[in-house]
Write a protein that holds these residues in place. Structure first.
Motif, mmCIF file in Angstrom:
data_model
loop_
_atom_site.group_PDB
_atom_site.id
_atom_site.type_symbol
_atom_site.label_atom_id
_atom_site.label_comp_id
_atom_site.label_asym_id
_atom_site.label_seq_id
_atom_site.Cartn_x
_atom_site.Cartn_y
_atom_site.Cartn_z
ATOM 1 N N THR A 252 0.844 -1.189 0.000
ATOM 2 C CA THR A 252 0.000 0.000 0.000
ATOM 3 C C THR A 252 0.881 1.242 0.000
ATOM 4 O O THR A 252 1.870 1.310 0.736
ATOM 5 N N GLU B 22 -1.860 -1.117 8.756
ATOM 6 C CA GLU B 22 -2.603 0.123 8.623
ATOM 7 C C GLU B 22 -1.633 1.310 8.692
ATOM 8 O O GLU B 22 -0.607 1.243 9.380
ATOM 9 N N PRO B 23 -1.940 2.410 8.001
ATOM 10 C CA PRO B 23 -1.059 3.584 8.087
ATOM 11 C C PRO B 23 -1.081 4.164 9.491
ATOM 12 O O PRO B 23 -2.108 4.100 10.181
ATOM 13 N N SER C 151 2.255 10.979 4.568
ATOM 14 C CA SER C 151 1.956 11.668 5.815
ATOM 15 C C SER C 151 1.426 13.069 5.542
ATOM 16 O O SER C 151 1.691 13.664 4.497
ATOM 17 N N ALA D 52 -1.414 9.710 8.661
ATOM 18 C CA ALA D 52 -1.042 9.305 7.298
ATOM 19 C C ALA D 52 -2.259 8.742 6.590
ATOM 20 O O ALA D 52 -3.232 8.310 7.219
ATOM 21 N N CYS E 13 -3.684 6.361 2.991
ATOM 22 C CA CYS E 13 -3.398 5.477 1.859
ATOM 23 C C CYS E 13 -3.795 6.188 0.570
ATOM 24 O O CYS E 13 -4.918 6.712 0.472
ATOM 25 N N CYS F 52 6.476 9.830 1.885
ATOM 26 C CA CYS F 52 5.706 8.882 1.092
ATOM 27 C C CYS F 52 6.346 7.516 1.312
ATOM 28 O O CYS F 52 7.567 7.384 1.189
ATOM 29 N N CYS G 126 1.382 5.093 0.909
ATOM 30 C CA CYS G 126 0.849 6.023 1.902
ATOM 31 C C CYS G 126 1.640 7.322 1.891
ATOM 32 O O CYS G 126 2.763 7.387 1.390
#
Length: 312
Positions: A153, A274-275, A157, A279, A281, A266, A155
């Protein structure tokens, strides 16, 4: 006003070298920094040029803090803890009032990142700063650009596009309401490198990069280094309320995708993770190459110093 280089250094750049990793700071031919057992040194350098990286007339305290943050953001992307920095600064003149404010910004950055100033150089010429940062990571724990895997995934921030939006405000190309304008100016002048997040991510992120040249460009660097492709979902890219106040949403999105100067992280997470808080996804890693962000997106990929097509 200092009458020579050494007086200038003593007056404005000394006394900022205290830190637990510093064995020998300013005053000798080199500084000496300590590493803990089982750590490796990581280092990076970033240059900021007047009129290129910040508008002419930018308050000196912001010039200093921004330059340090831009360099520290590279440490954050690798999950490093800061050890120390050196600063090479070229000045048009030794203006005492300007230098006092510049030191104020430097001191704020030293405190913000626990990053002692352990050496450097001064010379005369057009305003330019080069900040070299040094950090440490446990052996085998550095987060590289080259580790992204198909199925990860993607992601990011924080919010993206605020740096470019802030520059537009400072250059008079956009006039949002006061609260939004003040927020965006601060985001451009005082970006915060995500050091704590980077150190958190090194236990499970497969790859990371800091968003400095623009999201599309930086994702492209990470994808190329990893030998994969990335499918980006533009509608998932987080935008601040200030940026969303722009009456042209395409402009706001262009700034978020290609504006740069956000200094967010990134990163890629393997399935099941999970982020972290703060942050979001924004896509996934796929087989292939390059960045796919849909047929409706036609945006310059990011800032390039030797191109006339920097996004504005």
């Amino acid at each position: 006003m200092p009458d020579d280089e050494f007086s200038l250094i003593e007056q404005y750049f000394s006394g900022l070298d205290a830190g637990g990793s510093v064995e020998l700071g300013v005053g000798d031919d080199c500084a000496i920094l300590r590493l803990e057992t089982g750590e490796r040194l990581v280092t990076s350098v970033d240059t900021q040029v007047d009129g290129v990286h910040f508008p002419p007339g930018t308050p000196p305290q912001h010039v200093a803090f921004r330059a340090v943050s831009a360099a520290v953001s590279d440490l954050a992307a690798m999950g490093a803890r800061p050890l120390g920095m050196t600063l090479a600064v070229t000045l048009p003149q030794a203006d005492a009032a300007w230098l006092a404010l510049f030191r104020e910004g430097l001191a704020a950055a030293v405190s913000e990142y626990s990053l002692p100033l352990v050496g450097g150089d001064t010379t005369r010429g057009p305003l330019c700063l080069s900040v070299q940062v040094m950090g440490a990571v446990p052996v085998g724990k550095a987060i590289k650009r080259s580790g992204a895997q198909v199925g990860d995934t993607l992601c990011v921030s924080g919010y993206l596009g605020d740096g470019a939006g802030g520059l537009a405000v400072l250059e008079g190309r956009w006039q949002p309401g006061h609260p939004h304008a003040a927020y965006l100016e601060q985001r451009f002048y005082r970006p915060r490198a995500r050091v704590a997040l980077g150190r958190q991510l090194r236990d499970y992120a497969t790859a990371a990069i800091d968003v400095s040249d623009g999201l599309l460009a930086d994702i492209g660097h990470m994808a190329a280094a990893s030998g994969v492709g990335v499918r980006l979902e533009p509608d998932s890219v987080p935008l601040s309320a200030a940026l969303l106040s722009h009456d042209n949403k395409d402009t706001a999105l262009r700034w978020a995708l290609a504006g740069g100067d956000d200094y967010e992280l990134c990163f890629c997470l393997p399935g099941g993770h999970e982020p972290p808080a703060g942050a979001a996804c924004i896509g996934e890693v796929v087989a292939g190459e390059g960045v796919d962000c849909g047929d409706d997106i036609d945006i310059v990929s990011g800032y390039q110093h030797f191109s006339a097509s920097a996004p504005r």
